[in-house]
Structure formats: structure tokens, C-alpha cells
Design an enzyme around this catalytic site. Structure first.
Site, PDB file in Angstrom:
ATOM      1  N   ARG A 189       6.467 -11.648   8.814  1.00 26.48           N
ATOM      2  CA  ARG A 189       5.116 -11.695   8.249  1.00 26.48           C
ATOM      3  C   ARG A 189       4.073 -12.009   9.325  1.00 26.48           C
ATOM      4  NH1 ARG A 189       5.330 -11.659   2.900  1.00 26.48           N
ATOM      5  NH2 ARG A 189       3.141 -12.197   2.832  1.00 26.48           N
ATOM      6  N   GLU A 212      -8.972  10.217   9.292  1.00 28.35           N
ATOM      7  CA  GLU A 212      -7.895   9.242   9.092  1.00 28.35           C
ATOM      8  C   GLU A 212      -6.914   9.738   8.017  1.00 28.35           C
ATOM      9  OE1 GLU A 212      -6.680   6.904  10.584  1.00 28.35           O
ATOM     10  OE2 GLU A 212      -5.597   5.680   9.150  1.00 28.35           O
ATOM     11  N   ASN A 219       0.131 -21.992   1.610  1.00 30.43           N
ATOM     12  CA  ASN A 219      -0.323 -20.622   1.895  1.00 30.43           C
ATOM     13  C   ASN A 219      -1.516 -20.336   0.997  1.00 30.43           C
ATOM     14  OD1 ASN A 219       1.834 -20.260   3.562  1.00 30.43           O
ATOM     15  ND2 ASN A 219       2.940 -18.845   2.219  1.00 30.43           N
ATOM     16  N   GLY A 220      -2.478 -19.565   1.488  1.00 28.44           N
ATOM     17  CA  GLY A 220      -3.632 -19.202   0.648  1.00 28.44           C
ATOM     18  C   GLY A 220      -4.898 -19.833   1.184  1.00 28.44           C
ATOM     19  N   LYS A 238       5.410   2.391  16.962  1.00 32.90           N
ATOM     20  CA  LYS A 238       4.348   1.546  16.400  1.00 32.90           C
ATOM     21  C   LYS A 238       3.334   1.159  17.478  1.00 32.90           C
ATOM     22  CE  LYS A 238       2.164  -0.796  13.343  1.00 32.90           C
ATOM     23  NZ  LYS A 238       1.271   0.043  12.516  1.00 32.90           N
ATOM     24  N   LYS A 240      -2.971  10.403   8.693  1.00 31.62           N
ATOM     25  CA  LYS A 240      -1.906   9.795   7.879  1.00 31.62           C
ATOM     26  C   LYS A 240      -0.952  10.879   7.390  1.00 31.62           C
ATOM     27  CE  LYS A 240      -2.070   6.556   8.685  1.00 31.62           C
ATOM     28  NZ  LYS A 240      -3.056   5.939   9.519  1.00 31.62           N
ATOM     29  N   TRP A 244      -0.303 -18.346  10.250  1.00 36.04           N
ATOM     30  CA  TRP A 244      -1.102 -17.308  10.927  1.00 36.04           C
ATOM     31  C   TRP A 244      -2.535 -17.803  10.806  1.00 36.04           C
ATOM     32  CZ3 TRP A 244       0.212 -12.130  12.654  1.00 36.04           C
ATOM     33  CH2 TRP A 244      -0.903 -11.337  12.973  1.00 36.04           C
ATOM     34  N   GLU A 275       1.231  12.294  10.229  1.00 34.47           N
ATOM     35  CA  GLU A 275       2.222  11.364  10.763  1.00 34.47           C
ATOM     36  C   GLU A 275       3.479  11.292   9.911  1.00 34.47           C
ATOM     37  OE1 GLU A 275      -0.438   7.767  11.129  1.00 34.47           O
ATOM     38  OE2 GLU A 275       0.685   7.586  12.990  1.00 34.47           O
ATOM     39  N   CYS A 281       1.390 -16.199   6.151  1.00 35.17           N
ATOM     40  CA  CYS A 281       2.059 -17.466   6.428  1.00 35.17           C
ATOM     41  C   CYS A 281       3.361 -17.498   5.642  1.00 35.17           C
ATOM     42  CB  CYS A 281       1.183 -18.633   6.011  1.00 35.17           C
ATOM     43  SG  CYS A 281      -0.426 -18.620   6.798  1.00 35.17           S
ATOM     44  N   HIS A 336     -18.891  26.941  10.132  1.00 35.71           N
ATOM     45  CA  HIS A 336     -19.024  27.348  11.535  1.00 35.71           C
ATOM     46  C   HIS A 336     -17.676  27.796  12.118  1.00 35.71           C
ATOM     47  CE1 HIS A 336     -23.161  26.108  11.527  1.00 35.71           C
ATOM     48  NE2 HIS A 336     -22.789  24.990  10.943  1.00 35.71           N
TER      49      HIS A 336
END
Ligand code: M6R
Length: 604
Positions: free
Chosen positions: A27, A480, A99-100, A599, A484, A75, A487, A2, A503
């Protein structure tokens, strides 16, 4: 996620507040609002969606001379993205933005409701304004009422509050969420939750510390610390670089997003953890009627989150689970029966292959669900049900916080289903809920480890390849980690189940083959250790990540002793993200926008 802005001065306030909010758009938000106080009268405008909608609502409003005002982009976390839930929230003659999370809002709401207060929204924020007005009845001044209000709030907040009887004043407070005061030589005062909104408007800023609160008028700012002592104002010159302001001091968006994981996980978990069960406000339990299998479908990092879920759903909820790469699923002429729940996972909600798979599943008549970070995305609109991951906008092409929040939602889903299907006893569900509560702490970046990874990265710039290895959920984590690294460093890396090395892949082992070994204490430790020893015996260079010392490693990153393998998972996830980033930095690569990547992949 937010954003907050505030202004005291004589310039056209609507434009100043909305411009400030526009700087915070990065944001992410789903509704916005402003409240302006001029000559004792409030003007309030709120709108769902983008700021143009707010501008449209406020188009006939013009301020004239001195005014004060507050604004917010929201948000949705507590309550849906509606106009009623958008900030500012209103009492009788006060407005608040926040916010929070106010953790004890239910309790405060109950107390205020008994006192006859009527609540309009589903948010936690609204308690602040009503509590302030309730205190105002008995306290000798508005500042004291504000102070007493803060004393009763538990949780994290950055907040601005205005009251009609003090039409030159903004009350402010910070506890756990950022808040900055700015001023300039023209006597204007600004507030913002990020300095990006202050650039070009003021020369000096004061970054509030936790526990700081006070009030500001056009002529004076009073600042107090958590012990209610007035403290001097330490303004510093404002850094004028907008992009770096949006990065909030971090070198890259990816770095900011790695560091942010701890905070966004609070949002992901919020309202979903009860003592002995998981609660998803968004889900109708009927969605699971007749479901005998779960099919998860996704691409890239989201696919790795799906793989983690494969382990957790079968282990906890004892439900048959299969995992599909969306680009394969679409064309492999899958044999579908009517009883699976088809779940797609996507950060963006727009990835072409995943979206088309969702359409296929719907066309076949399957029940569908999406786990997504973007409300109102194509997948959210299309699926029968959705669970939002609440990670906030993710800018780095290399996904980090989206993955963390996806895995935590999927973990919660596995416990939710385990509760519904009675496949785990209450004590075990309760234990795992306690573990989930530890995620914000577990994912906090440890400065010493980050520094170690920065130093270590110089040893991993060459070689003929990386193997990331792990077992169980640490296998998708290894995938993952390898993704990363590929990329953003452009180095060759593969993820492998540790037990599979002999194997075939072990033929590659030599000192120029770097093995990043995930060696958790609480999941198949001895088995994984033996697999790493086999690689070490063939002279592969080993970097182990484990809470336990490992004498066969060339480099060792020591993680915390945790109570459970899932906490180890999340800590190792942060280590892998930072390792890739530091190697990419040394190689001089563009960390946020790596070559050849986008993205959101909206083409197949
Ligand atoms: O928005 P989605 O989660 O559907 O995106 C899927 C992949 O394109 C995405 O995860 C990609 O692999 C990331 N760049 C990984 O860091």
C-alpha cells in the site's frame, strides 16, 4: 495508503506485528511503528523508512508470554514522514494507531491544549489518544471513555487503542476506513486494515461496518454499532488467496485503483483547501519570485496531466505555460531563458527522460519543482520544491489514480497562483475550491455506468481503430483515454482535438472506425457536437460520453449533470478508464501487466 495491525496472544508479538505490516507494504508507506503492552509496561519502536529500519530498532526486544500490541505503516499526509509523526501515538499511558482523517482535529487539539495537554506530533491522529485520556478522567470505564471519544471525532477512521491499565485489551473502531478482526482456534485475536495481513494466521474474520466499535481481550470481543447497541459477532471464513486479498476483492489492481480514486483524492486535497485560498505547506512563496513563465515536462500519462495544466495555468493564473515531452526536450537543444519555473510531473519520480530533463533545467540554473507520487524518489530529492500527489502505491502499469491526483494538484496550483497573482477574484477561487471538494464524490464509480460499460465493451473488440476526441482539457483527456486503451487492449487508438478531425483524420471514417466522443455540457458543447456530427455523417460508429442525450450516437454513456466542466472532466476520466479495462478483460489480456510495458521506465 496506511496500514494497521493488532495482536492479542501468547506468541512472539514483535514478529507477528512486523510480519503483518510487511503484508501491507504494497500500500506504500514512509514510516512504521509498533507498541507492545506486556504486564502493564509499554515498549514502543518507530522508524522512518522501510520496515528493516523498524526491525533494527526493535532487534533487542523479545516478548515473553501473553501480550497485546498494535502496529502501523504511515504514508505521510498530515505532517512530514518523521519518527515523531509515525504511529503509534502516545498519551500518558495509552497508544493509538489510526488510518483516515480526523477532520475536526484542529478544534479538538485547541480544546485539549487549553486543558493543558501537550502535543508531540503534527498529526491529526494524536488527538484521539489525548481525547481518550481526557475522557477517562470523568467516565466510569475505559470503554465509555472510548465511546465518548468516538462521538467527538468527525471524519474517516479505523483505529486501535491500548491503555496500560487494561493490559489484555485492544479498543477498536471503524468509520469510513477498513478494519478487520481475525481469530483462530488457538485463541489468538488479530486486527488488520486489509485481510492480506491475516492470511495464514487466522481462519475466521469479521469485517467491521461503519460505526462499529468495541473492545477485545484474549477471551471476549464486545462489538457495538453506531447506535451504541451491542451486536452479535458474524465471523466468516478467510479467503486464503494472498494476491486477491491485496486486491481487496477487485479483479485487478487497475480496477482497485480506479475505485480507489475517490478515497485517495481526499488525501490529495487534505489540508490544502482553505475557504478562499489554496495552501501548500510544502511551498515557499519565494519560489515564484521573478517567475514569468512555467514549463511543464513529463512522459506518458503524466504528460497528459501537464497538458491539462497548460489550460488551467494560463486560464486561471494568466501565466505563460509551455509543455514538453521529456524525451524530446532533452535532445532538441531548447532555448531557455532564466525566468521560467521548470516543473516535472511523474508518478514514480524515477522516469529516466523526465529525471534527465530536470537535471538539465537545474544545470541551466532554473528554479525547479516536481509533482510526484513517491516521496524520496530521485526527482523529489533533486528538485528545489515538491508537491506530493498522495495517491498511494500504484501497481497497475496503466496509470489511473496517479493521473487523477496529478490533475487535482495542478488544478490547485493554478488556483494558488491565481490567488498570488490576483488574476481571479476571491469569489471565483472560492467557487472552484467548492468544486475541488466535490472530487471524491465525482470520482466515485457509478455501478450502473460500470455495468453499462461491461456490456458495451463487447461491441468494441474489433474495427480498424479508435478516435478519442475532445476539446480544451478534454483533448488531453482524449489522449489519455486513447493511451489507456492502447496499453491494455493492444488496439490502435488515437486522441485528437475534435476540431482537427476535418484536417485529415476524418478520411478514416467508416463504420469500423470507433469514435469515443467527449461531449461535456459546460465546455464548447455546440462546437464539439458539430464535430461529432461530421464524423457520424461519414458513418463512423460513435460512442458519446455526455450528460446530454445525443441522437447521432450509436452508443451513449450518460454522465451526471455537474456544475462545471472540471467535474465533468473527472467523471469522464473514470468512464474512459473503465471502458479500456472492460475491453481488455473481454480480449483476455493481462490488465495489470500488459505486454512490453514496465511500471517505471528508468531507461531512455
Ligand atoms: O512515473 P511517471 O509518471 O514518470 O511515468 C511516465 C509514464 O511512463 C507513464 O505515465 C506511462 O505512460 C503509464 N504506463 C501510463 O499508463
Amino acid at each position: 495508503m496506511c496500514g494497521i495491525v493488532g495482536y492479542i496472544g501468547v506468541k512472539p508479538i514483535k514478529e507477528i506485528l512486523i510480519e503483518g505490516l510487511r503484508e501491507l507494504e504494497y500500500r506504500g508507506y514512509d514510516s512504521a511503528g509498533i507498541a507492545v503492552l506486556q504486564n502493564g509496561n509499554f515498549s514502543l519502536f518507530k522508524a522512518v523508512g522501510k520496515l528493516v529500519n523498524l526491525e533494527e530498532k526493535a532487534k533487542n526486544f523479545e516478548s515473553d508470554g501473553f501480550s497485546v500490541g498494535i502496529g502501523h505503516t504511515r504514508w505521510a499526509t498530515h505532517g512530514k514522514p518523521t519518527e515523531l509523526n509515525a504511529h503509534p501515538h502516545v498519551g500518558h499511558n495509552s497508544y493509538v494507531v489510526h488510518n483516515g482523517i480526523i477532520e475536526n482535529y484542529q478544534e479538538l487539539k485547541g480544546m485539549l491544549t487549553e486543558e493543558g495537554v501537550r502535543f508531540l506530533s503534527q498529526t491529526d491522529t494524536e488527538v484521539i489518544v489525548h481525547l481518550f485520556e481526557y475522557r477517562l478522567r470523568t467516565e466510569p470505564s475505559a470503554l465509555e471513555a472510548f465511546t465518548k471519544t468516538l462521538d467527538q471525532l468527525e471524519g474517516a477512521y479505523a483505529t486501535l487503542l491500548v491503555n496500560a491499565s487494561l493490559n489484555d485489551t485492544i479498543f477498536f473502531a471503524k468509520q469510513g476506513s477498513p478494519m478487520i478482526i481475525g481469530r483462530n482456534s488457538e485463541g489468538e485475536i488479530f486486527f488488520a486494515s486489509s485481510d492480506a495481513a491475516l492470511i495464514g494466521k487466522c481462519q475466521e474474520v469479521l469485517y467491521l461496518e461503519d460505526g462499529h466499535y468495541g473492545c477485545a481481550t484474549g477471551s471476549e470481543i464486545k462489538l457495538f454499532n453506531a447506535h451504541h447497541h451491542e451486536v452479535p459477532l458474524h465471523f466468516t471464513p478467510l479467503n486464503e488467496n494472498k494476491l486477491s486479498a491485496q486486491k481487496e476483492g477487485y479483479r485487478f489492481f487497475m480496477e482497485k485503483e480506479i475505485y480507489e480514486q475517490s478515497q485517495v483524492l481526499i488525501d490529495t486535497l487534505m489540508g490544502r483547501l482553505r475557504d478562499e485560498s489554496i495552501y501548500f505547506e510544502e511551498l515557499d512563496a519565494a519560489l515564484f519570485d521573478g517567475i514569468r513563465e512555467i514549463k511543464l515536462c513529463a512522459c506518458g500519462t503524466s504528460y497528459h496531466a501537464a497538458m491539462v495544466a497548460g489550460y488551467l495555468l494560463e486560464r486561471h493564473a494568466k501565466i505563460r505555460t509551455s509543455i514538453e515531452i521529456a524525451s524530446e526536450f532533452r535532445y532538441r537543444e531548447p532555448f531557455l531563458t532564466p525566468d521560467p519555473l521548470f516543473i516535472v510531473i511523474s508518478q514514480s519520480g524515477e522516469t529516466a527522460d523526465t529525471l534527465e530533463s530536470l537535471k538539465m533545467a537545474k544545470a541551466f540554473g532554473l528554479k525547479t519543482m516536481v509533482i510526484c507520487n513517491v516521496d524520496n524518489s530521485s526527482m523529489v530529492r533533486l528538485a528545489d520544491a515538491s508537491l506530493l500527489t498522495r495517491a498511494g502505491i500504484e501497481k497497475g502499469v496503466a496509470s489511473t489514480k496517479a493521473f487523477a491526483t496529478q490533475v487535482s494538484v495542478l488544478w490547485m496550483l493554478s488556483l494558488f497562483l491565481a490567488g498570488e497573482r490576483k488574476t481571479l477574484d476571491t469569489a471565483e477561487i472560492k467557487r472552484q475550491i467548492q468544486l475541488l471538494r466535490l472530487l471524491p464524490t465525482t470520482t466515485k464509480v457509478d455501478n450502473d455506468i460500470h455495468e453499462q460499460l461491461r456490456r458495451l465493451s463487447k461491441r468494441y473488440l474489433h474495427g480498424h481503430g479508435f478516435f478519442f476526441i475532445g476539446r480544451d482539457v478534454f483533448y488531453p483527456l482524449a489522449l489519455e483515454g486513447a493511451l489507456k486503451l492502447k496499453e491494455i487492449t493492444y488496439l490502435h487508438a488515437e486522441g485528437y482535438p475534435s476540431g482537427e478531425m476535418k484536417h485529415g483524420p476524418i478520411a478514416l471514417a467508416d463504420p469500423e472506425l470507433f469514435t469515443i466522443a467527449l461531449l461535456p455540457q459546460h465546455k464548447l458543447y455546440d462546437k464539439t457536437k458539430s464535430n461529432i456530427e461530421e464524423l457520424s455523417a461519414r458513418d463512423s460508429t460513435i460512442c458519446s460520453i455526455s450528460p446530454l442525450e445525443f441522437d447521432k450516437a450509436d452508443d451513449h454513456i450518460r454522465t451526471q449533470h455537474a456544475d462545471d466542466y472540471m467535474l465533468e472532466f473527472f467523471e469522464m476520466m473514470v468512464v474512459l478508464q473503465l471502458l479500456s479495462m472492460e475491453i481488455a478483460v473481454r480480449l483476455g489480456n493481462d490488465v495489470d501487466m500488459p505486454r512490453n510495458l514496465a511500471k517505471s521506465v528508468t531507461v531512455e
